[in-house]
Scaffold this motif. Structure first.
Motif, PDB file in Angstrom:
ATOM      1  N   PRO A 139      38.587  51.826  45.177  1.00 18.61           N
ATOM      2  CA  PRO A 139      37.713  51.234  44.152  1.00 18.61           C
ATOM      3  C   PRO A 139      38.136  49.822  43.748  1.00 18.61           C
ATOM      4  CG  PRO A 139      38.327  53.471  43.531  1.00 18.61           C
ATOM      5  CD  PRO A 139      39.126  53.114  44.732  1.00 18.61           C
ATOM      6  N   PHE A 140      39.446  49.551  43.763  1.00 14.51           N
ATOM      7  CA  PHE A 140      39.934  48.210  43.425  1.00 14.51           C
ATOM      8  C   PHE A 140      39.454  47.194  44.446  1.00 14.51           C
ATOM      9  CE2 PHE A 140      43.213  44.906  43.525  1.00 14.51           C
ATOM     10  CZ  PHE A 140      43.178  44.497  42.212  1.00 14.51           C
ATOM     11  N   GLU A 141      39.547  47.536  45.738  1.00 17.72           N
ATOM     12  CA  GLU A 141      39.106  46.620  46.784  1.00 17.72           C
ATOM     13  C   GLU A 141      37.588  46.453  46.780  1.00 17.72           C
ATOM     14  OE1 GLU A 141      40.872  44.686  48.721  1.00 17.72           O
ATOM     15  OE2 GLU A 141      42.726  45.420  47.799  1.00 17.72           O
ATOM     16  N   ILE A 142      36.853  47.525  46.511  1.00 19.06           N
ATOM     17  CA  ILE A 142      35.387  47.422  46.444  1.00 19.06           C
ATOM     18  C   ILE A 142      34.962  46.524  45.291  1.00 19.06           C
ATOM     19  CG2 ILE A 142      33.286  48.744  45.972  1.00 19.06           C
ATOM     20  CD1 ILE A 142      34.499  51.015  47.620  1.00 19.06           C
ATOM     21  N   SER A 143      35.628  46.663  44.147  1.00 22.17           N
ATOM     22  CA  SER A 143      35.285  45.799  43.008  1.00 22.17           C
ATOM     23  C   SER A 143      35.632  44.341  43.303  1.00 22.17           C
ATOM     24  CB  SER A 143      35.976  46.275  41.733  1.00 22.17           C
ATOM     25  OG  SER A 143      37.379  46.149  41.854  1.00 22.17           O
ATOM     26  N   SER A 144      36.708  44.103  44.049  1.00 24.01           N
ATOM     27  CA  SER A 144      37.036  42.713  44.398  1.00 24.01           C
ATOM     28  C   SER A 144      35.984  42.136  45.349  1.00 24.01           C
ATOM     29  CB  SER A 144      38.426  42.626  44.998  1.00 24.01           C
ATOM     30  OG  SER A 144      38.469  43.258  46.250  1.00 24.01           O
ATOM     31  N   LEU A 145      35.475  42.960  46.284  1.00 25.52           N
ATOM     32  CA  LEU A 145      34.413  42.480  47.173  1.00 25.52           C
ATOM     33  C   LEU A 145      33.118  42.216  46.404  1.00 25.52           C
ATOM     34  CD1 LEU A 145      34.972  44.681  50.352  1.00 25.52           C
ATOM     35  CD2 LEU A 145      35.341  42.223  50.096  1.00 25.52           C
ATOM     36  N   LEU A 146      32.819  43.062  45.411  1.00 23.69           N
ATOM     37  CA  LEU A 146      31.627  42.832  44.597  1.00 23.69           C
ATOM     38  C   LEU A 146      31.744  41.534  43.805  1.00 23.69           C
ATOM     39  CD1 LEU A 146      30.825  46.403  43.260  1.00 23.69           C
ATOM     40  CD2 LEU A 146      29.418  45.007  44.761  1.00 23.69           C
ATOM     41  N   LEU A 147      32.918  41.283  43.239  1.00 23.77           N
ATOM     42  CA  LEU A 147      33.112  40.030  42.501  1.00 23.77           C
ATOM     43  C   LEU A 147      33.040  38.821  43.422  1.00 23.77           C
ATOM     44  CD1 LEU A 147      35.944  41.083  40.051  1.00 23.77           C
ATOM     45  CD2 LEU A 147      33.580  40.559  39.482  1.00 23.77           C
ATOM     46  N   LEU A 148      33.594  38.954  44.625  1.00 18.36           N
ATOM     47  CA  LEU A 148      33.522  37.856  45.589  1.00 18.36           C
ATOM     48  C   LEU A 148      32.077  37.576  45.990  1.00 18.36           C
ATOM     49  CD1 LEU A 148      34.978  35.859  47.500  1.00 18.36           C
ATOM     50  CD2 LEU A 148      34.969  37.682  49.194  1.00 18.36           C
ATOM     51  N   SER A 149      31.293  38.632  46.245  1.00 20.97           N
ATOM     52  CA  SER A 149      29.889  38.425  46.629  1.00 20.97           C
ATOM     53  C   SER A 149      29.084  37.841  45.460  1.00 20.97           C
ATOM     54  CB  SER A 149      29.263  39.730  47.117  1.00 20.97           C
ATOM     55  OG  SER A 149      29.238  40.675  46.079  1.00 20.97           O
TER      56      SER A 149
END
Length: 166
Positions: A139-149
């Motif tokens: 979930p931490f990595e998915i949230s970082s990808l969402l913030l990056l996008s």
């Protein structure tokens, strides 16, 4: 314990100064001092992560933004409308009712002993990092990808408008 009570007294003092200051800029500066005393309380309670987040997010970002916005607005006392006596009476009655409720609630509460933690490492950032990067890595990595996008999308939207107008 005396440091705790001194910082608690300063927190209450600065909070009262926030609501009693006539100048809004002074009020925000007192609010920064209030949050700083909260940061000290977090350190005393062995919650270093909360102290760091409070210091960086609230004092460093939000309140500086409030201060900058207030300085841009340029509030004048002439622009503030005069409040009628009915509004002042309603405010006093509302404050009195709130005071009665708080006094009634405090009468029901007994004096508690200080809480002694069984695990002194409870609020350390090291332990939070272990849990975050072991149990919640996906979930931490998915949230970082969402913030990056979201950041890339915001940059694209901002630059697309400039290209179409040229």
């Amino acid at each position: 314990m005396s440091i705790f009570y001194f910082i608690a007294f300063l927190s209450i003092l600065f909070a009262v100064l926030v609501i009693s200051a006539k100048n809004p800029v002074h009020s925000i500066l007192y609010l920064i001092l209030t949050f700083f005393t909260f940061t000290i309380q977090y350190v005393l309670l062995n919650a270093q992560f909360l102290a760091i987040v409070n210091f960086i997010v609230y004092m460093g970002a939000i309140l500086v933004l409030f201060l900058y916005t207030l300085m841009l607005i340029n509030l004048n006392k002439d622009a503030e409308p005069v409040k009628s006596n009915m509004v002042k009476i309603a405010a006093v009655l509302g404050g009195g009712c709130l005071m009665l409720v708080i006094i009634a609630a405090l009468r029901q509460v007994g004096i508690a002993e200080p809480v002694v933690l069984k695990n002194p490492d409870l609020g350390l950032v090291k332990n939070l990092g272990k849990v975050l990067f072991n149990e919640f890595l996906l979930p931490f990595e998915i949230s970082s990808l969402l913030l990056l996008s979201a950041m890339v999308g915001a940059v694209l939207l901002a630059t697309r408008d400039k290209k179409t107008t040229a």
